[in-house]
Design a protein around this motif. Structure first.
Motif, PDB file in Angstrom:
ATOM      1  N   ARG A  22      39.389  34.579  41.939  1.00 56.95           N
ATOM      2  CA  ARG A  22      39.443  35.776  41.438  1.00 56.95           C
ATOM      3  C   ARG A  22      38.803  36.739  41.811  1.00 56.95           C
ATOM      4  O   ARG A  22      39.380  36.983  42.692  1.00 56.95           O
ATOM      5  CB  ARG A  22      37.831  35.121  40.629  1.00 56.95           C
ATOM      6  CG  ARG A  22      37.075  33.836  39.610  1.00 56.95           C
ATOM      7  CD  ARG A  22      36.160  34.048  39.702  1.00 56.95           C
ATOM      8  NE  ARG A  22      35.185  33.787  40.015  1.00 56.95           N
ATOM      9  CZ  ARG A  22      33.856  33.449  39.732  1.00 56.95           C
ATOM     10  NH1 ARG A  22      33.458  33.425  39.332  1.00 56.95           N
ATOM     11  NH2 ARG A  22      33.311  33.126  40.944  1.00 56.95           N
ATOM     12  N   ASP A  38      49.400  38.657  29.244  1.00 59.33           N
ATOM     13  CA  ASP A  38      47.759  39.253  29.151  1.00 59.33           C
ATOM     14  C   ASP A  38      48.204  41.098  29.162  1.00 59.33           C
ATOM     15  O   ASP A  38      47.437  42.026  28.694  1.00 59.33           O
ATOM     16  CB  ASP A  38      47.306  38.547  29.768  1.00 59.33           C
ATOM     17  CG  ASP A  38      46.488  37.313  29.203  1.00 59.33           C
ATOM     18  OD1 ASP A  38      47.663  36.862  27.968  1.00 59.33           O
ATOM     19  OD2 ASP A  38      45.829  36.447  29.675  1.00 59.33           O
ATOM     20  N   CYS A  39      48.222  41.187  30.267  1.00 59.15           N
ATOM     21  CA  CYS A  39      48.258  42.573  31.528  1.00 59.15           C
ATOM     22  C   CYS A  39      49.252  43.626  30.712  1.00 59.15           C
ATOM     23  O   CYS A  39      48.957  45.041  30.333  1.00 59.15           O
ATOM     24  CB  CYS A  39      48.306  42.930  32.891  1.00 59.15           C
ATOM     25  SG  CYS A  39      47.309  42.182  33.597  1.00 59.15           S
ATOM     26  N   GLU A  92      39.894  37.604  36.273  1.00 58.11           N
ATOM     27  CA  GLU A  92      39.724  35.817  36.742  1.00 58.11           C
ATOM     28  C   GLU A  92      41.489  36.361  36.403  1.00 58.11           C
ATOM     29  O   GLU A  92      41.840  37.422  36.086  1.00 58.11           O
ATOM     30  CB  GLU A  92      39.349  35.228  35.270  1.00 58.11           C
ATOM     31  CG  GLU A  92      38.011  35.116  34.447  1.00 58.11           C
ATOM     32  CD  GLU A  92      37.723  33.560  36.196  1.00 58.11           C
ATOM     33  OE1 GLU A  92      38.717  33.021  36.522  1.00 58.11           O
ATOM     34  OE2 GLU A  92      36.839  33.528  36.478  1.00 58.11           O
ATOM     35  N   ARG A  93      42.319  34.518  36.622  1.00 56.82           N
ATOM     36  CA  ARG A  93      43.370  35.273  36.987  1.00 56.82           C
ATOM     37  C   ARG A  93      44.109  34.678  35.901  1.00 56.82           C
ATOM     38  O   ARG A  93      44.117  34.008  35.311  1.00 56.82           O
ATOM     39  CB  ARG A  93      44.220  34.520  38.218  1.00 56.82           C
ATOM     40  CG  ARG A  93      45.845  34.938  38.630  1.00 56.82           C
ATOM     41  CD  ARG A  93      46.282  33.795  39.443  1.00 56.82           C
ATOM     42  NE  ARG A  93      46.119  34.571  40.889  1.00 56.82           N
ATOM     43  CZ  ARG A  93      46.570  35.387  41.377  1.00 56.82           C
ATOM     44  NH1 ARG A  93      47.199  36.163  40.764  1.00 56.82           N
ATOM     45  NH2 ARG A  93      46.478  35.663  42.663  1.00 56.82           N
ATOM     46  N   ARG A  94      44.265  36.065  35.129  1.00 56.08           N
ATOM     47  CA  ARG A  94      45.861  35.969  33.748  1.00 56.08           C
ATOM     48  C   ARG A  94      47.307  35.868  33.546  1.00 56.08           C
ATOM     49  O   ARG A  94      47.773  36.151  34.791  1.00 56.08           O
ATOM     50  CB  ARG A  94      44.884  36.984  32.886  1.00 56.08           C
ATOM     51  CG  ARG A  94      43.436  37.023  33.167  1.00 56.08           C
ATOM     52  CD  ARG A  94      42.325  37.550  32.168  1.00 56.08           C
ATOM     53  NE  ARG A  94      43.545  36.640  30.777  1.00 56.08           N
ATOM     54  CZ  ARG A  94      42.147  37.236  29.434  1.00 56.08           C
ATOM     55  NH1 ARG A  94      40.804  38.156  29.614  1.00 56.08           N
ATOM     56  NH2 ARG A  94      42.579  37.013  28.736  1.00 56.08           N
ATOM     57  N   CYS A 153      48.126  39.741  37.045  1.00 55.61           N
ATOM     58  CA  CYS A 153      47.064  39.595  35.923  1.00 55.61           C
ATOM     59  C   CYS A 153      46.400  38.957  36.245  1.00 55.61           C
ATOM     60  O   CYS A 153      46.046  38.522  36.794  1.00 55.61           O
ATOM     61  CB  CYS A 153      48.167  39.535  35.045  1.00 55.61           C
ATOM     62  SG  CYS A 153      46.871  40.147  33.657  1.00 55.61           S
ATOM     63  N   ARG A 155      39.308  40.428  32.326  1.00 58.45           N
ATOM     64  CA  ARG A 155      38.378  39.960  31.850  1.00 58.45           C
ATOM     65  C   ARG A 155      37.375  41.305  30.550  1.00 58.45           C
ATOM     66  O   ARG A 155      37.349  41.913  31.050  1.00 58.45           O
ATOM     67  CB  ARG A 155      37.242  40.181  32.689  1.00 58.45           C
ATOM     68  CG  ARG A 155      35.433  39.471  32.203  1.00 58.45           C
ATOM     69  CD  ARG A 155      34.757  39.166  33.477  1.00 58.45           C
ATOM     70  NE  ARG A 155      33.139  38.765  32.819  1.00 58.45           N
ATOM     71  CZ  ARG A 155      32.721  38.637  34.045  1.00 58.45           C
ATOM     72  NH1 ARG A 155      32.734  38.927  35.264  1.00 58.45           N
ATOM     73  NH2 ARG A 155      31.126  37.718  33.687  1.00 58.45           N
TER      74      ARG A 155
END
Length: 362
Positions: free
Chosen positions: A142, A188-189, A182-184, A43, A46
């Protein structure tokens, strides 16, 4: 928008939204080690703050998320292949424009496209040979999103079809490209994509769970004089959808429990307000995403014709009801071999209640 798959829940007499057909199923999505070294989902996202958006007036995108993995949008709950859908897509992009209540999204196939030993470039394609994005990772890990077209959510040729003013209103902004995400956490996705089509708790279990392969069922509705008076173009006075001992025996002989509801037969009976005799039609069903797609398998009068396009669609309704859709003239109001095109009556979507089996006698 090219990815819309959902319908609005409606009762008989509402001619707005019809059940969708033609969902394609495929193998497991391909996982790219460039995006997910551990072989799991990935995921990136931003959310732009007010100061950034003020400094970039030609950027419409306020939130953007890219997800690599299994389909985070569709919930294919009626077919036996849990979690599979979207034609094997392994890349999904969701963007929310300024002031929009929820994201728009696209899905596609992503593959490393660098030349020779360079695998840092990833191309994500969509249907009709369109490009979803060109992706790459910078030194900090990123995700850079390039080649994100302004008309990604519009049909091909939309600029000519819509005209300049309307195209500018619907398309993304001229500064909507070159995003750096940013990697999350994967959660979150999933939360972001869940905003597209929130789960309705009132729908409960899917039909394939509610309705057992070895148990009969009966759903129907008898329309009141008041309802029919307010829907003068509705021909249906009484409707039933059911499986009886005959259909149970048919599935037991040819069906497979693990594939339920694929291969399940059911019967639709109707009585017209015009006083015609009860009409009866048998259908064979397949689970397709969150609906049953049921094709007519025998003409009631024995006439031989191609019934492959004479279909109905079933979907769970709120609070234990069943939704039946007839997007084409395929309900047994007329000879199926004579009916063609869209139904001209107000008999397209029905909300049916559970009934005792005795109410569904042939």
């Amino acid at each position: 928008m090219v990815t819309s798959r959902k319908i609005a829940t409606a009762s008989a007499g509402i001619v707005g939204a019809l059940f969708l057909a033609g969902t394609v199923y495929a193998d497991e999505p391909r996982i790219l080690k460039e995006l997910s070294p551990d072989g799991g989902s990935a995921c990136f996202g931003r959310v732009y703050d007010a100061s950034h958006l003020k400094a970039h007036p030609h950027q419409k995108v306020a939130r953007i998320f890219f997800y690599h993995g299994r389909d985070p949008v569709s919930r294919p709950s009626e077919d036996p292949y849990d979690g599979v859908g979207s034609a094997g897509y392994n890349g999904f992009m969701a963007t929310t424009a300024r002031g929009a209540p929820k994201p728009e999204w696209v899905g596609g196939w992503c593959n490393a496209s660098g030349e020779g030993g360079d695998k840092s470039s990833i191309h994500c394609g969509m249907e009709c040979d369109r490009t979803m994005a060109e992706l790459s990772l910078d030194a900090a890990g990123r995700l850079k999103v390039d080649a994100f077209d302004r008309d990604i959510y519009l049909d091909i040729g939309a600029e000519d079809e819509l005209g300049k003013v309307e195209y500018e209103r619907q398309a993304l902004g001229t500064d909507d490209n070159g995003f750096l995400l940013e990697r999350r956490p994967v959660a979150d996705c999933k939360a972001e994509f869940a905003r597209i089509d929130p789960v309705n708790p009132a729908l409960g279990d899917p039909l394939r769970v509610r309705l057992k392969p070895d148990q009969p069922f009966c759903f129907g509705r008898d329309y009141s004089a008041e309802h029919l008076a307010s829907h003068p173009d509705q021909l249906t006075q009484t409707i039933r959808v059911f499986r009886s001992k005959t259909e149970l025996a048919s599935f037991a002989a040819k069906g497979t429990i693990s594939d339920w509801p694929n291969g399940a037969d059911l019967v639709v009976t109707m009585i017209s307000r015009k006083g015609a005799a009860k009409a009866t039609q048998t259908y064979s069903c397949q689970g397709e995403a969150d609906q049953w797609r049921c094709a007519a398998i025998a003409a009631p009068d024995g006439t031989s014709c191609d019934l492959s396009e004479k279909e109905i669609y079933l979907r769970r309704g709120a609070n234990g009801t069943m939704m039946l859709a007839n997007p084409k003239d395929s309900l047994p109001l007329t000879d199926l071999c004579q009916a063609n095109g869209q139904t001209k009556s107000d008999d397209r979507v029905f909300r049916l209640e559970a009934m005792p089996q005795s109410a569904c006698a042939r």
